[in-house]
Write a protein that holds these residues in place. Sequence first.
Motif, PDB file in Angstrom:
ATOM      1  N   LEU A 155       0.840  -1.202   0.000  1.00 40.30           N
ATOM      2  CA  LEU A 155       0.000   0.000   0.000  1.00 40.30           C
ATOM      3  C   LEU A 155       0.875   1.252   0.000  1.00 40.30           C
ATOM      4  N   ALA A 156       1.898   1.270   0.842  1.00 41.98           N
ATOM      5  CA  ALA A 156       2.809   2.415   0.887  1.00 41.98           C
ATOM      6  C   ALA A 156       3.538   2.572  -0.446  1.00 41.98           C
ATOM      7  N   PHE A 157       3.949   1.465  -1.037  1.00 44.87           N
ATOM      8  CA  PHE A 157       4.622   1.514  -2.339  1.00 44.87           C
ATOM      9  C   PHE A 157       3.678   2.041  -3.417  1.00 44.87           C
ATOM     10  N   GLY A 158       2.440   1.586  -3.417  1.00 37.58           N
ATOM     11  CA  GLY A 158       1.458   2.059  -4.392  1.00 37.58           C
ATOM     12  C   GLY A 158       1.207   3.547  -4.266  1.00 37.58           C
ATOM     13  N   LEU A 159       1.106   4.028  -3.025  1.00 35.39           N
ATOM     14  CA  LEU A 159       0.912   5.469  -2.814  1.00 35.39           C
ATOM     15  C   LEU A 159       2.130   6.264  -3.268  1.00 35.39           C
ATOM     16  N   TYR A 160       3.314   5.724  -3.039  1.00 38.46           N
ATOM     17  CA  TYR A 160       4.533   6.389  -3.497  1.00 38.46           C
ATOM     18  C   TYR A 160       4.564   6.472  -5.028  1.00 38.46           C
ATOM     19  N   VAL A 161       4.199   5.380  -5.698  1.00 39.12           N
ATOM     20  CA  VAL A 161       4.176   5.377  -7.158  1.00 39.12           C
ATOM     21  C   VAL A 161       3.157   6.388  -7.678  1.00 39.12           C
ATOM     22  N   LEU A 162       1.987   6.459  -7.035  1.00 43.21           N
ATOM     23  CA  LEU A 162       0.981   7.466  -7.429  1.00 43.21           C
ATOM     24  C   LEU A 162       1.536   8.877  -7.288  1.00 43.21           C
ATOM     25  N   TRP A 163       2.162   9.140  -6.159  1.00 39.99           N
ATOM     26  CA  TRP A 163       2.725  10.464  -5.896  1.00 39.99           C
ATOM     27  C   TRP A 163       3.816  10.802  -6.918  1.00 39.99           C
ATOM     28  N   PRO A 215       2.895   4.817 -14.786  1.00 38.99           N
ATOM     29  CA  PRO A 215       3.076   4.702 -13.337  1.00 38.99           C
ATOM     30  C   PRO A 215       1.807   5.039 -12.551  1.00 38.99           C
ATOM     31  N   LEU A 216       1.005   5.970 -13.055  1.00 41.64           N
ATOM     32  CA  LEU A 216      -0.250   6.301 -12.384  1.00 41.64           C
ATOM     33  C   LEU A 216      -1.189   5.092 -12.369  1.00 41.64           C
ATOM     34  N   ILE A 217      -1.312   4.431 -13.510  1.00 40.38           N
ATOM     35  CA  ILE A 217      -2.181   3.254 -13.590  1.00 40.38           C
ATOM     36  C   ILE A 217      -1.653   2.141 -12.693  1.00 40.38           C
ATOM     37  N   ALA A 218      -0.341   1.891 -12.749  1.00 40.26           N
ATOM     38  CA  ALA A 218       0.250   0.836 -11.926  1.00 40.26           C
ATOM     39  C   ALA A 218       0.091   1.148 -10.437  1.00 40.26           C
ATOM     40  N   GLY A 219       0.377   2.374 -10.046  1.00 35.90           N
ATOM     41  CA  GLY A 219       0.235   2.767  -8.649  1.00 35.90           C
ATOM     42  C   GLY A 219      -1.194   2.685  -8.168  1.00 35.90           C
ATOM     43  N   LEU A 220      -2.122   3.078  -9.031  1.00 36.35           N
ATOM     44  CA  LEU A 220      -3.542   2.990  -8.688  1.00 36.35           C
ATOM     45  C   LEU A 220      -3.964   1.537  -8.476  1.00 36.35           C
ATOM     46  N   LEU A 221      -3.534   0.656  -9.364  1.00 38.30           N
ATOM     47  CA  LEU A 221      -3.876  -0.768  -9.212  1.00 38.30           C
ATOM     48  C   LEU A 221      -3.274  -1.354  -7.938  1.00 38.30           C
ATOM     49  N   ILE A 222      -2.010  -1.053  -7.669  1.00 33.13           N
ATOM     50  CA  ILE A 222      -1.362  -1.566  -6.454  1.00 33.13           C
ATOM     51  C   ILE A 222      -2.089  -1.062  -5.219  1.00 33.13           C
ATOM     52  N   THR A 223      -2.444   0.212  -5.203  1.00 26.73           N
ATOM     53  CA  THR A 223      -3.130   0.790  -4.050  1.00 26.73           C
ATOM     54  C   THR A 223      -4.512   0.187  -3.868  1.00 26.73           C
ATOM     55  N   VAL A 224      -5.279   0.089  -4.946  1.00 26.48           N
ATOM     56  CA  VAL A 224      -6.641  -0.449  -4.849  1.00 26.48           C
ATOM     57  C   VAL A 224      -6.617  -1.901  -4.390  1.00 26.48           C
ATOM     58  N   PHE A 225      -5.739  -2.707  -4.974  1.00 29.58           N
ATOM     59  CA  PHE A 225      -5.682  -4.114  -4.581  1.00 29.58           C
ATOM     60  C   PHE A 225      -5.170  -4.282  -3.155  1.00 29.58           C
ATOM     61  N   SER A 226      -4.253  -3.428  -2.714  1.00 27.84           N
ATOM     62  CA  SER A 226      -3.774  -3.501  -1.331  1.00 27.84           C
ATOM     63  C   SER A 226      -4.891  -3.178  -0.349  1.00 27.84           C
TER      64      SER A 226
END
Length: 155
Positions: A15-23, A42-53
């Motif tokens: 979750l922290a990694f996904g938020l970092y990628v979004l930022w 990176p926005l799409i990847a970070g969003l997916l990581i965050t949502v799935f987390s």
Amino acid sequence: MSIRLLDTVVTCVFLAFGLYVLWSAVGYGITSDNGPGPGTFPLIAGLLITVFSVGVLWRGTKFPEGEGVSIGIAEVAKVAGILAVLGIYILAFDSLGAFLPLPFLILGTSLVIHWRTDPKWMLGLLGLAVAFSVCAYFIFAVFLRVLLPVGPLGF
């Protein structure tokens, strides 16, 4: 260590990694004059990581599983073995190129997960590893033209 605790800790790290990628993606720029900008993927990847987390954390609190189940030394050894194989691949990445050591990564990871040495299975695994590496080469080096390290054999 219980599986539930490990699941929660790893999910929070993702979750922290996904938020970092979004930022970071927002800092790259989402759009440009010619269409999608460098931060779109990176926005799409970070969003997916965050949502799935968030989904995994929610599922873990609503439907707790694995109560009383713990992780043994065999599982820890497998994780350490996979990390060792991955570390060797990373060390070989610059000198041997991106694709030459890839079949060895696949073979090594598979053998760490489940040790089998019968010839028929090994030949099938070798064929799969080589086929995956060839497909990865054509996708990334030929079609997408991603600049990756080139090994001594030219790929």
